[in-house]
Design an enzyme around this catalytic site. Structure first.
Site, mmCIF file in Angstrom:
data_model
loop_
_atom_site.group_PDB
_atom_site.id
_atom_site.type_symbol
_atom_site.label_atom_id
_atom_site.label_comp_id
_atom_site.label_asym_id
_atom_site.label_seq_id
_atom_site.Cartn_x
_atom_site.Cartn_y
_atom_site.Cartn_z
ATOM 1 N N MET A 78 32.778 42.831 32.390
ATOM 2 C CA MET A 78 34.220 42.942 32.176
ATOM 3 C C MET A 78 34.560 43.414 30.758
ATOM 4 O O MET A 78 33.715 43.467 29.884
ATOM 5 C CB MET A 78 34.889 41.593 32.449
ATOM 6 C CG MET A 78 34.743 41.107 33.883
ATOM 7 S SD MET A 78 35.509 39.488 34.164
ATOM 8 C CE MET A 78 37.258 39.897 33.992
ATOM 9 N N HIS A 79 35.820 43.752 30.574
ATOM 10 C CA HIS A 79 36.467 43.930 29.262
ATOM 11 C C HIS A 79 36.093 45.204 28.509
ATOM 12 O O HIS A 79 36.759 45.568 27.553
ATOM 13 C CB HIS A 79 36.190 42.738 28.332
ATOM 14 C CG HIS A 79 36.356 41.408 28.940
ATOM 15 N ND1 HIS A 79 37.533 41.002 29.528
ATOM 16 C CD2 HIS A 79 35.489 40.371 29.065
ATOM 17 C CE1 HIS A 79 37.375 39.758 29.974
ATOM 18 N NE2 HIS A 79 36.152 39.368 29.721
ATOM 19 N N ASP A 237 32.546 40.897 37.124
ATOM 20 C CA ASP A 237 31.285 40.273 37.520
ATOM 21 C C ASP A 237 31.429 38.815 37.921
ATOM 22 O O ASP A 237 30.819 38.366 38.905
ATOM 23 C CB ASP A 237 30.220 40.441 36.430
ATOM 24 C CG ASP A 237 30.670 40.001 35.053
ATOM 25 O OD1 ASP A 237 31.780 39.440 34.902
ATOM 26 O OD2 ASP A 237 29.897 40.219 34.096
#
Length: 486
Positions: A78-79, A237
């Site tokens: 992520m991110h 995830d």
């Protein structure tokens, strides 16, 4: 029919081939490099992800009837910030979730814009790993590259875009950008103004189980797959792993011991804790979840064994540990700073309490216990909200360790359910693809049929009491050392 789950991890992509009954026919993985150009920085080349994924799909489907492949779904780190120009070229290496360069930008958002305003707009506050601070960093330090941005996307969505041609993301992954109004599942106009970006630069939002498109002809030919293969949005995830472990609905819990560590609590209703110590995100099942995220979990164990002890035999190191709950050595698991619940990118890991009789196995045990104590920090926040958690599923590479599972059960005082098939986000991605293709009516239905518990680790009252005392000591240590890292 077959369904492919693609887990775009930090160190490798893992691909899984599943049939509609949940049978796993093959699993392959491909590694790719990670770059640390400066201390605290963490980057990857998105083209490396694509090359690894395409190569992995070829091996994954080499021995199956390719015409039976119906859908592809994703889980992914992520991110991360992936920025493309008007020609769909990657502008700069992707800045990853565990990159700590955005301290100033994070402080600006939390102090100048204000945590209350951020929480009102996005249900979260700024953390160094989130995407919005990365955009502000890029605007300040790389203004010419920032001006070229036409598309802003997350790591797994780069794969989805290349495979389908559709500029898309899902609500669970987008929740971690600090650009989305999580409660209402839409982009936040206030955050777009703060980051000086346009909505046209952001992908269309989908639910994780929705079909975004089909496989583009060029990749269909290269892979030997039908052009009718459906590309499903997938999930971040942790949300994808939660699908794979059946952590959906009301009040279910999953602990993930991957590179990072998370405690994930599903909910049918939207909620935020008062201090925003936990992330409040949209879930891949169409509802919501709370999540505490440690930046270093399995990576602590990997670092200790491989970099310090110079061994890859993790099992042998743990075999030397005979007694729990009495270790006098403590480990603070902050190799890359910490996110939940401290939100401190500057703090670093440390061992405390060593003496002349400290042994190698004491240090190894301290690493395992330190991660468990860090997870408990987030669990305590959830408990303060009145969430009645008594058991959890467990997944990730660290979950294969019986010793670590036992430590977590007793440190957190939770029953820990071990699953028959623990394949994390890759399995979740394949399950989402099966839902998107209409084999199951919804996410909860597929988890009820496919997720099976094979064992449960029960907490032991005497050991729980010992770890309760040690956890109280652990909680005193971060406040004592954080000033050293300002």
């Amino acid at each position: 029919m077959f369904y492919i789950g693609i887990d775009l991890g930090t160190s490798a992509v893992k691909l899984l081939l599943m049939d509609e009954e949940g049978g796993i026919h093959k699993i392959v993985s491909r590694e790719y490099p990670i770059f640390f150009p400066k201390s605290g920085w963490s980057e990857q080349n998105p083209e490396d992800w694509l090359d690894a994924a395409i190569d992995g799909i070829k091996e994954l489907t080499a021995d199956c009837k390719k015409e039976l492949v119906a859908g592809i779904g994703f889980g992914g780190q992520m991110h991360g910030l992936v920025a493309l120009d008007q020609n769909d070229q990657v502008i700069r290496p992707a800045i990853l979730w565990n990159d700590g360069r955005t301290g100033e930008e994070t402080d600006y958002l939390n102090r100048e814009i204000g945590k209350e305003k951020l929480s009102e707009c996005t249900a979260n506050i700024a953390f160094a790993g989130f995407t919005a601070p990365k955009l502000l960093w890029m605007k300040k330090h790389e203004p010419e590259k920032f001006a070229k941005i036409e598309k802003i996307m997350l790591p797994k969505d780069y794969l989805a875009y290349r495979l389908s041609g559709v500029f898309c993301t899902d609500v669970s992954d987008a929740s971690g950008m600090l650009l989305m109004d999580v409660k209402n599942r839409k982009w936040s106009r206030e955050m777009m103004e703060i980051c000086q970006i346009r909505e046209s630069q952001l992908p269309r939002l989908y639910e994780s189980y929705e079909v975004v498109g089909t496989l583009v002809p060029a990749f269909a030919r290269e892979l030997g797959l039908p052009e009718t293969v459906k590309i499903v949005a997938g999930a971040g995830d942790n949300a994808a792993a939660a699908i794979g472990t059946g952590t959906v609905g009301e009040g279910r819990c999953n602990i993930s011991l991957g590179t990072s560590g998370t405690i994930f609590i599903s909910s049918k209703t939207f909620g935020v804790d008062a201090n925003n110590a936990l992330h409040s995100f949209a879930h891949a099942d169409g509802h919501y979840h709370l999540m505490g995220c440690m930046l270093s979990a399995g990576s602590c164990n990997k670092w200790w064994n491989e970099a310090i002890l110079r061994t890859k035999d993790f099992v042998k190191e743990q075999e030397q540990i005979k007694k729990l709950g009495e270790n006098q050595v403590f480990y603070l698991p902050y190799l890359m700073g910490e996110r939940s619940p401290h939100n401190d990118p500057n703090v670093r890991a440390a061992f405390l309490g060593m003496s002349m009789d400290t042994a190698r196995e004491d240090m190894t045990l301290a690493v395992l216990e330190g991660v468990a104590f860090g997870l408990r920090d987030s669990l305590e926040v959830a408990r303060s909200l009145g969430v009645p958690i008594t058991r959890t599923k467990i997944c990730g590479g660290g979950a294969r360790s019986p010793l670590w599972r036992k430590i977590i059960a007793n440190v957190l005082n939770l029953k820990v359910d071990v699953l028959e098939s623990e394949e994390g986000p890759a399995l979740g991605g394949a399950m989402l693809a099966a839902v998107g293709c209409g084999v199951y009516k919804d996410v909860e239905s597929i988890t009820q049929k496919l997720v099976k518990v094979t064992d449960t680790v029960e907490p032991e009252p005497e050991l729980v009491a010992k770890y309760e005392e040690r956890y109280r000591r652990f909680r005193e240590m971060y406040p004592a050392v954080k000033g050293l890292y300002r």
